[in-house]
Design an enzyme around this catalytic site. Structure first.
Site, PDB file in Angstrom:
ATOM      1  N   ARG A  50      45.197  80.351 -31.041  1.00  0.00           N
ATOM      2  CA  ARG A  50      46.288  80.967 -31.782  1.00  0.00           C
ATOM      3  C   ARG A  50      46.935  82.048 -30.922  1.00  0.00           C
ATOM      4  O   ARG A  50      46.264  83.015 -30.547  1.00  0.00           O
ATOM      5  CB  ARG A  50      45.769  81.589 -33.077  1.00  0.00           C
ATOM      6  CG  ARG A  50      45.163  80.588 -34.044  1.00  0.00           C
ATOM      7  CD  ARG A  50      44.533  81.326 -35.225  1.00  0.00           C
ATOM      8  NE  ARG A  50      43.942  80.394 -36.175  1.00  0.00           N
ATOM      9  CZ  ARG A  50      43.241  80.770 -37.241  1.00  0.00           C
ATOM     10  NH1 ARG A  50      43.050  82.071 -37.472  1.00  0.00           N
ATOM     11  NH2 ARG A  50      42.727  79.881 -38.073  1.00  0.00           N
ATOM     12  N   ASP A  52      49.705  85.121 -30.346  1.00  0.00           N
ATOM     13  CA  ASP A  52      50.321  86.160 -31.169  1.00  0.00           C
ATOM     14  C   ASP A  52      51.836  86.080 -31.108  1.00  0.00           C
ATOM     15  O   ASP A  52      52.419  85.341 -30.296  1.00  0.00           O
ATOM     16  CB  ASP A  52      49.882  87.545 -30.686  1.00  0.00           C
ATOM     17  CG  ASP A  52      48.419  87.836 -30.982  1.00  0.00           C
ATOM     18  OD1 ASP A  52      47.870  87.206 -31.911  1.00  0.00           O
ATOM     19  OD2 ASP A  52      47.836  88.691 -30.301  1.00  0.00           O
ATOM     20  N   TYR A 111      45.219  81.489 -19.035  1.00  0.00           N
ATOM     21  CA  TYR A 111      46.389  82.295 -19.365  1.00  0.00           C
ATOM     22  C   TYR A 111      47.057  82.801 -18.095  1.00  0.00           C
ATOM     23  O   TYR A 111      46.405  83.017 -17.064  1.00  0.00           O
ATOM     24  CB  TYR A 111      45.991  83.504 -20.223  1.00  0.00           C
ATOM     25  CG  TYR A 111      45.754  83.165 -21.679  1.00  0.00           C
ATOM     26  CD1 TYR A 111      46.798  83.204 -22.603  1.00  0.00           C
ATOM     27  CD2 TYR A 111      44.492  82.794 -22.120  1.00  0.00           C
ATOM     28  CE1 TYR A 111      46.583  82.888 -23.938  1.00  0.00           C
ATOM     29  CE2 TYR A 111      44.265  82.481 -23.456  1.00  0.00           C
ATOM     30  CZ  TYR A 111      45.319  82.534 -24.353  1.00  0.00           C
ATOM     31  OH  TYR A 111      45.102  82.216 -25.688  1.00  0.00           O
ATOM     32  N   ARG A 202      45.784  90.893 -22.849  1.00  0.00           N
ATOM     33  CA  ARG A 202      46.763  91.978 -22.817  1.00  0.00           C
ATOM     34  C   ARG A 202      46.089  93.326 -22.579  1.00  0.00           C
ATOM     35  O   ARG A 202      46.665  94.218 -21.948  1.00  0.00           O
ATOM     36  CB  ARG A 202      47.572  91.992 -24.112  1.00  0.00           C
ATOM     37  CG  ARG A 202      48.524  90.798 -24.243  1.00  0.00           C
ATOM     38  CD  ARG A 202      49.114  90.704 -25.636  1.00  0.00           C
ATOM     39  NE  ARG A 202      49.788  91.939 -26.008  1.00  0.00           N
ATOM     40  CZ  ARG A 202      50.126  92.243 -27.268  1.00  0.00           C
ATOM     41  NH1 ARG A 202      49.805  91.422 -28.259  1.00  0.00           N
ATOM     42  NH2 ARG A 202      50.738  93.368 -27.525  1.00  0.00           N
TER      43      ARG A 202
END
Length: 255
Positions: A50, A52, A111, A202
């Protein structure tokens, strides 16, 4: 019901994130609405991860169960037609076994985070990168990143609302790379693990940016990790430079 794997690319800016939410636009909601145009009924799809609000994807993977036995190419073409004008595309589609699951069959998520280093505002890359007006020390950031590799308690780099059962995760790669980007010099962060905590990537990038700017030393990153305290984390960077780049399976469903 035949099951299909979908490789999905999207821009995150218009969406509240991947997960469907009442009265808010989501990537999941857009794809399920397109599926309902092909087979009019309620559809529920599952994804490898999922993302953001504001986070993009180059290689998100999802699954859907259909009543008809669709040719995978025709299914992807039909979905792309009904997804217009949303910035979502099905870039590959394959029929898979009923036991295959987009989330639980995955063995690795990858990522990418992009920082653009220039004083002028981003124009063509607006919403696609984190633009900062300073030059970062890539070698120092890599030295800090190296202290995060391996299996650790990542409480420091975990959102306070993370729902994971444990903060223990194994980080396989955190590589910092200088790149000559289309709009100026960039720093790319390549991150690989089987799974991640909420806001973990992040939190890494925001902390390492402080190292690159000279506000932290590389050893400060290791100290923050060992503190196992969210308050020890550096700033959490904005979402719009983050991409779910790829999802790896024991055997790729897309050949």
């Amino acid at each position: 019901m035949p099951r299909y794997a979908l490789k999905v690319e999207y821009q995150g800016a218009p969406f509240s994130g991947w997960q469907k939410q009442k009265e808010l636009p989501s990537v999941q909601g857009a794809i399920e609405a397109a599926l309902a145009r092909l087979e009019p009924r309620a559809h529920t799809i599952a994804a490898a991860g999922r993302t953001d609000a504001g986070v993009h994807a180059l290689g998100q993977v999802a699954q859907c169960d259909m009543a008809r036995d669709w040719d995978p190419f025709r299914l992807s073409e039909a979905l792309n037609h009904h997804l217009k004008p949303a910035p979502v595309a099905i870039v590959a589609c394959a029929q898979v076994d009923d036991s295959w699951h987009a989330r639980f069959s995955a063995v690795e998520r990858q990522y990418l985070f992009r920082i653009l280093m220039r004083r002028a505002p981003a124009t063509h890359e607006a919403g696609q990168v984190w633009r900062i007006n300073r030059t970062l020390n890539v070698a120092a950031m890599q030295a800090g990143a190296d202290q995060l590799i391996g299996r650790h308690d990542f409480t420091t780099f975990r959102s306070s609302i993370c729902q994971a059962a444990s903060p223990l995760k194994t980080l396989d790669e955190l590589r910092v790379q200088a790149v000559d980007g289309f709009s100026g010099p960039e720093v790319h962060f390549h991150v690989r693990a089987r799974s991640f905590l909420h806001n973990q990537v992040r939190s890494f990038v925001g902390t390492l940016e402080r190292v690159g700017a000279g506000a932290w030393s590389p050893d400060d990153v290791g100290a923050a990790l060992r503190a196992r305290d969210r308050a020890a984390c550096g700033p959490v960077c904005p979402p719009h430079g983050l991409y779910l780049a790829a999802v790896r399976y024991p055997q790729s469903p897309f050949g």
